[in-house]
Design a protein around this motif. Structure first.
Motif, PDB file in Angstrom:
ATOM      1  N   PRO A   5       0.364  -3.834   2.997  1.00  0.00           N
ATOM      2  CA  PRO A   5      -0.409  -3.316   2.115  1.00  0.00           C
ATOM      3  C   PRO A   5       0.165  -3.130   0.654  1.00  0.00           C
ATOM      4  O   PRO A   5       1.351  -3.433   0.602  1.00  0.00           O
ATOM      5  CB  PRO A   5      -0.706  -1.864   2.483  1.00  0.00           C
ATOM      6  CG  PRO A   5       0.578  -1.439   3.549  1.00  0.00           C
ATOM      7  CD  PRO A   5       0.858  -3.015   3.965  1.00  0.00           C
ATOM      8  N   ASN A   6      -0.817  -2.814  -0.271  1.00  0.00           N
ATOM      9  CA  ASN A   6      -0.335  -2.838  -1.843  1.00  0.00           C
ATOM     10  C   ASN A   6       0.876  -1.744  -1.878  1.00  0.00           C
ATOM     11  O   ASN A   6       0.639  -0.705  -1.313  1.00  0.00           O
ATOM     12  CB  ASN A   6      -1.359  -2.319  -2.483  1.00  0.00           C
ATOM     13  CG  ASN A   6      -2.492  -3.321  -2.651  1.00  0.00           C
ATOM     14  OD1 ASN A   6      -3.439  -2.866  -2.501  1.00  0.00           O
ATOM     15  ND2 ASN A   6      -2.191  -4.553  -3.122  1.00  0.00           N
ATOM     16  N   GLY A   7       1.872  -2.010  -2.482  1.00  0.00           N
ATOM     17  CA  GLY A   7       3.022  -1.150  -2.932  1.00  0.00           C
ATOM     18  C   GLY A   7       3.959  -1.383  -1.738  1.00  0.00           C
ATOM     19  O   GLY A   7       4.832  -0.331  -1.603  1.00  0.00           O
ATOM     20  N   ALA A   8       4.039  -2.167  -0.847  1.00  0.00           N
ATOM     21  CA  ALA A   8       4.823  -1.940   0.333  1.00  0.00           C
ATOM     22  C   ALA A   8       6.254  -2.578   0.018  1.00  0.00           C
ATOM     23  O   ALA A   8       7.222  -2.259   0.873  1.00  0.00           O
ATOM     24  CB  ALA A   8       4.232  -3.041   1.478  1.00  0.00           C
ATOM     25  N   GLY A   9       6.423  -3.211  -1.148  1.00  0.00           N
ATOM     26  CA  GLY A   9       7.757  -3.612  -1.477  1.00  0.00           C
ATOM     27  C   GLY A   9       7.855  -5.084  -1.313  1.00  0.00           C
ATOM     28  O   GLY A   9       9.076  -5.857  -1.471  1.00  0.00           O
ATOM     29  N   LYS A  10       6.747  -5.807  -1.116  1.00  0.00           N
ATOM     30  CA  LYS A  10       7.035  -7.366  -0.947  1.00  0.00           C
ATOM     31  C   LYS A  10       7.585  -8.123  -1.980  1.00  0.00           C
ATOM     32  O   LYS A  10       8.424  -8.884  -1.845  1.00  0.00           O
ATOM     33  CB  LYS A  10       5.524  -7.947  -0.293  1.00  0.00           C
ATOM     34  CG  LYS A  10       4.986  -7.421   0.769  1.00  0.00           C
ATOM     35  CD  LYS A  10       3.561  -7.890   1.021  1.00  0.00           C
ATOM     36  CE  LYS A  10       2.409  -7.859  -0.028  1.00  0.00           C
ATOM     37  NZ  LYS A  10       2.142  -6.291  -0.189  1.00  0.00           N
ATOM     38  N   THR A  11       6.824  -7.976  -3.346  1.00  0.00           N
ATOM     39  CA  THR A  11       7.291  -8.762  -4.340  1.00  0.00           C
ATOM     40  C   THR A  11       8.588  -8.174  -4.593  1.00  0.00           C
ATOM     41  O   THR A  11       9.411  -8.844  -5.353  1.00  0.00           O
ATOM     42  CB  THR A  11       6.337  -8.372  -5.619  1.00  0.00           C
ATOM     43  OG1 THR A  11       4.956  -8.682  -5.131  1.00  0.00           O
ATOM     44  CG2 THR A  11       6.515  -8.973  -6.937  1.00  0.00           C
ATOM     45  N   THR A  12       9.001  -6.944  -4.586  1.00  0.00           N
ATOM     46  CA  THR A  12      10.328  -6.637  -4.975  1.00  0.00           C
ATOM     47  C   THR A  12      11.312  -7.255  -4.060  1.00  0.00           C
ATOM     48  O   THR A  12      12.458  -7.472  -4.432  1.00  0.00           O
ATOM     49  CB  THR A  12      10.447  -4.763  -4.818  1.00  0.00           C
ATOM     50  OG1 THR A  12       9.531  -4.276  -5.631  1.00  0.00           O
ATOM     51  CG2 THR A  12      11.907  -4.183  -5.222  1.00  0.00           C
ATOM     52  N   LEU A  13      10.915  -7.250  -2.705  1.00  0.00           N
ATOM     53  CA  LEU A  13      11.719  -8.084  -1.845  1.00  0.00           C
ATOM     54  C   LEU A  13      12.158  -9.487  -2.135  1.00  0.00           C
ATOM     55  O   LEU A  13      13.131 -10.018  -2.291  1.00  0.00           O
ATOM     56  CB  LEU A  13      11.137  -8.007  -0.386  1.00  0.00           C
ATOM     57  CG  LEU A  13      11.989  -8.946   0.578  1.00  0.00           C
ATOM     58  CD1 LEU A  13      13.435  -8.222   0.850  1.00  0.00           C
ATOM     59  CD2 LEU A  13      11.101  -8.661   2.116  1.00  0.00           C
TER      60      LEU A  13
ATOM     61  N   GLU B 213       0.940 -13.150   0.770  1.00  0.00           N
ATOM     62  CA  GLU B 213      -0.400 -13.427   0.590  1.00  0.00           C
ATOM     63  C   GLU B 213      -1.188 -12.181   1.248  1.00  0.00           C
ATOM     64  O   GLU B 213      -0.974 -11.801   2.349  1.00  0.00           O
ATOM     65  CB  GLU B 213      -0.704 -14.688   1.365  1.00  0.00           C
ATOM     66  CG  GLU B 213      -2.028 -15.460   0.882  1.00  0.00           C
ATOM     67  CD  GLU B 213      -2.240 -15.289  -0.639  1.00  0.00           C
ATOM     68  OE1 GLU B 213      -1.635 -16.124  -1.424  1.00  0.00           O
ATOM     69  OE2 GLU B 213      -3.118 -14.580  -1.146  1.00  0.00           O
ATOM     70  N   HIS B 214      -2.140 -11.765   0.481  1.00  0.00           N
ATOM     71  CA  HIS B 214      -3.154 -10.926   0.907  1.00  0.00           C
ATOM     72  C   HIS B 214      -4.392 -11.455   1.776  1.00  0.00           C
ATOM     73  O   HIS B 214      -5.344 -10.979   2.323  1.00  0.00           O
ATOM     74  CB  HIS B 214      -3.878  -9.999   0.036  1.00  0.00           C
ATOM     75  CG  HIS B 214      -2.886  -8.923  -0.756  1.00  0.00           C
ATOM     76  ND1 HIS B 214      -2.559  -7.785   0.341  1.00  0.00           N
ATOM     77  CD2 HIS B 214      -2.178  -8.585  -1.640  1.00  0.00           C
ATOM     78  CE1 HIS B 214      -1.454  -7.192  -0.409  1.00  0.00           C
ATOM     79  NE2 HIS B 214      -1.271  -7.672  -1.606  1.00  0.00           N
ATOM     80  N   ASN B 215      -4.523 -12.900   1.511  1.00  0.00           N
ATOM     81  CA  ASN B 215      -5.459 -13.615   2.164  1.00  0.00           C
ATOM     82  C   ASN B 215      -5.160 -14.031   3.655  1.00  0.00           C
ATOM     83  O   ASN B 215      -4.439 -14.900   3.968  1.00  0.00           O
ATOM     84  CB  ASN B 215      -5.738 -14.952   1.318  1.00  0.00           C
ATOM     85  CG  ASN B 215      -6.814 -16.068   2.033  1.00  0.00           C
ATOM     86  OD1 ASN B 215      -6.958 -15.847   3.164  1.00  0.00           O
ATOM     87  ND2 ASN B 215      -7.132 -16.935   1.123  1.00  0.00           N
TER      88      ASN B 215
HETATM   89  N1  ATP Z   1      10.304  -2.227 -12.144  1.00  0.00           N
HETATM   90  C1  ATP Z   1       9.905  -1.226 -11.414  1.00  0.00           C
HETATM   91  N2  ATP Z   1      10.139  -0.032 -11.501  1.00  0.00           N
HETATM   92  C2  ATP Z   1       9.771   0.969 -11.028  1.00  0.00           C
HETATM   93  N3  ATP Z   1       8.958   0.829  -9.915  1.00  0.00           N
HETATM   94  C3  ATP Z   1       8.622  -0.334  -9.358  1.00  0.00           C
HETATM   95  C4  ATP Z   1       9.015  -1.599 -10.056  1.00  0.00           C
HETATM   96  N4  ATP Z   1       8.811  -2.669  -9.700  1.00  0.00           N
HETATM   97  C5  ATP Z   1       7.883  -2.105  -8.284  1.00  0.00           C
HETATM   98  N5  ATP Z   1       8.044  -0.891  -8.323  1.00  0.00           N
HETATM   99  C6  ATP Z   1       7.128   0.102  -7.333  1.00  0.00           C
HETATM  100  O1  ATP Z   1       7.702  -0.306  -6.067  1.00  0.00           O
HETATM  101  C7  ATP Z   1       6.600  -0.153  -5.031  1.00  0.00           C
HETATM  102  C8  ATP Z   1       6.610  -1.648  -4.326  1.00  0.00           C
HETATM  103  O2  ATP Z   1       6.096  -2.543  -5.155  1.00  0.00           O
HETATM  104  P1  ATP Z   1       6.048  -4.209  -5.188  1.00  0.00           P
HETATM  105  O3  ATP Z   1       5.129  -4.766  -6.194  1.00  0.00           O
HETATM  106  O4  ATP Z   1       7.035  -4.636  -4.442  1.00  0.00           O
HETATM  107  O5  ATP Z   1       4.898  -3.929  -3.680  1.00  0.00           O
HETATM  108  P2  ATP Z   1       4.008  -5.368  -3.278  1.00  0.00           P
HETATM  109  O6  ATP Z   1       4.121  -5.021  -1.707  1.00  0.00           O
HETATM  110  O7  ATP Z   1       4.358  -6.502  -3.652  1.00  0.00           O
HETATM  111  O8  ATP Z   1       2.568  -4.827  -3.507  1.00  0.00           O
HETATM  112  P3  ATP Z   1       1.309  -5.707  -3.821  1.00  0.00           P
HETATM  113  O9  ATP Z   1       0.784  -6.407  -2.435  1.00  0.00           O
HETATM  114  O10 ATP Z   1       0.328  -4.943  -4.535  1.00  0.00           O
HETATM  115  O11 ATP Z   1       1.741  -6.938  -4.962  1.00  0.00           O
HETATM  116  C9  ATP Z   1       5.457   0.071  -5.813  1.00  0.00           C
HETATM  117  O12 ATP Z   1       5.308   1.492  -5.533  1.00  0.00           O
HETATM  118  C10 ATP Z   1       5.738  -0.225  -7.141  1.00  0.00           C
HETATM  119  O13 ATP Z   1       4.966   0.685  -8.100  1.00  0.00           O
END
Ligand code: ATP
Length: 262
Positions: A45-53, A217-219
């Motif tokens: 889901p959105n905000g799961a941390g995928k992009t941060t990973l 990917e969300h698709n």
């Molecule tokens: N630079 C940052 N500073 C503070 N919080 C952050 C930062 N980058 C991401 N976050 C938070 O970390 C959490 C995970 O975000 P992330 O973008 O990794 O999720 P995601 O799984 O990729 O979501 P999406 O599917 O919406 O892209 C979110 O709550 C986001 O707000």
């Protein structure tokens, strides 16, 4: 046809990767392997941390804890150009300055010799020899043919459609000689026929050129069609992993994600 020897180490070994922002843990002890020749889907889901990973895996962010090993080499905290030298590259939306260059120039700038250099340096430094330049141009044209952008090589990148820009991002990864490519929402906002073209390209690069992929990917149809293994993240952790059929039968995955995404 994957030429990777059976004994090759995992392309990526993530071990307890952790990232906190202002005391909030957004990636929380994530461990998984990406084996050579795999197409691994990363969903959640959105905000799961995928992009941060992805940012931790591609050197954009340094982890607060945990280790990253790439192709058997310790890679924790290395910047993107050092990871590229180990074979790991991530697609990025084209930087604004690259928009003003042609498609061919964009690909040429991704050649390994240019990794880590400034754009200005790479553009204006005299080339070592004309022969090197010719070889690089030839290679860039081969790569553009692979991604079906040959007819567009002289166009400014800014004049490409959204889907064509994604193909150009892929071409840049190939020019960088990556063996493992991280794709962040490559199908998002792309016209359906180009989504199919991108999926076929990923399959061909995987089967015929031995490239390994990790795809956020969300698709879900895209993931179902391509991924040989899926890692599901929720609230910064790995919730489930396995084949698409395996994770999509997991009630926790359905509840936290697939129930809404399907
Ligand atoms: N630079 C940052 N500073 C503070 N919080 C952050 C930062 N980058 C991401 N976050 C938070 O970390 C959490 C995970 O975000 P992330 O973008 O990794 O999720 P995601 O799984 O990729 O979501 P999406 O599917 O919406 O892209 C979110 O709550 C986001 O707000």
């Amino acid at each position: 046809m994957n030429e990777t020897p059976a004994s090759a180490p995992p392309r990526i070994e993530a071990n307890g990767l952790t990232k906190r922002f202002s005391g909030v843990t957004v990636v929380d002890g994530v461990s998984f392997l990406v084996e050579p020749g795999q197409i691994l889907g990363l969903i959640g889901p959105n905000g799961a941390g995928k992009t941060t990973l992805f940012n931790l895996m591609s050197g954009v962010l340094k982890p607060d804890a945990g280790r990253l090993v790439v192709n058997g080499t310790e890679a924790t905290g290395l910047p993107p150009h050092r990871l590229a030298r180990l074979g790991l590259v991530r697609t990025f939306q084209l930087a604004r300055e690259l928009d003003k260059l042609t498609v061919l120039e964009n690909v040429l700038l991704a050649a390994p010799a240019n990794a880590g250099e400034t754009l200005t340096g790479a553009l204006f430094r005299p080339a070592a020899t004309r022969r090197d330049e010719r070889a690089a141009t030839e290679r860039a044209r081969e790569v553009l043919a692979l991604v079906s952008l040959s007819d567009h090589e002289a166009k400014l990148a800014s004049n490409l459609s959204g889907g064509q820009k994604k193909l150009l991002e892929m071409a840049r990864c190939l020019m960088a000689e990556a063996d493992t490519i991280l794709l962040d929402e490559i199908a998002a906002g792309v016209a359906p026929h180009l989504v199919d073209e991108i999926a076929l390209l990923i399959q061909r690069l995987n089967r015929e050129h031995g490239k390994t992929f990790v795809i956020i990917e969300h698709n879900i149809g895209f993931i179902r069609a391509l991924a040989s293994r899926v890692v599901v993240m929720a609230t910064g952790r790995v919730l489930a992993e396995g084949s698409f059929a395996h994770v999509s039968a997991n009630p926790a995955v359905v509840e936290s994600y697939l129930g809404q995404a399907a």
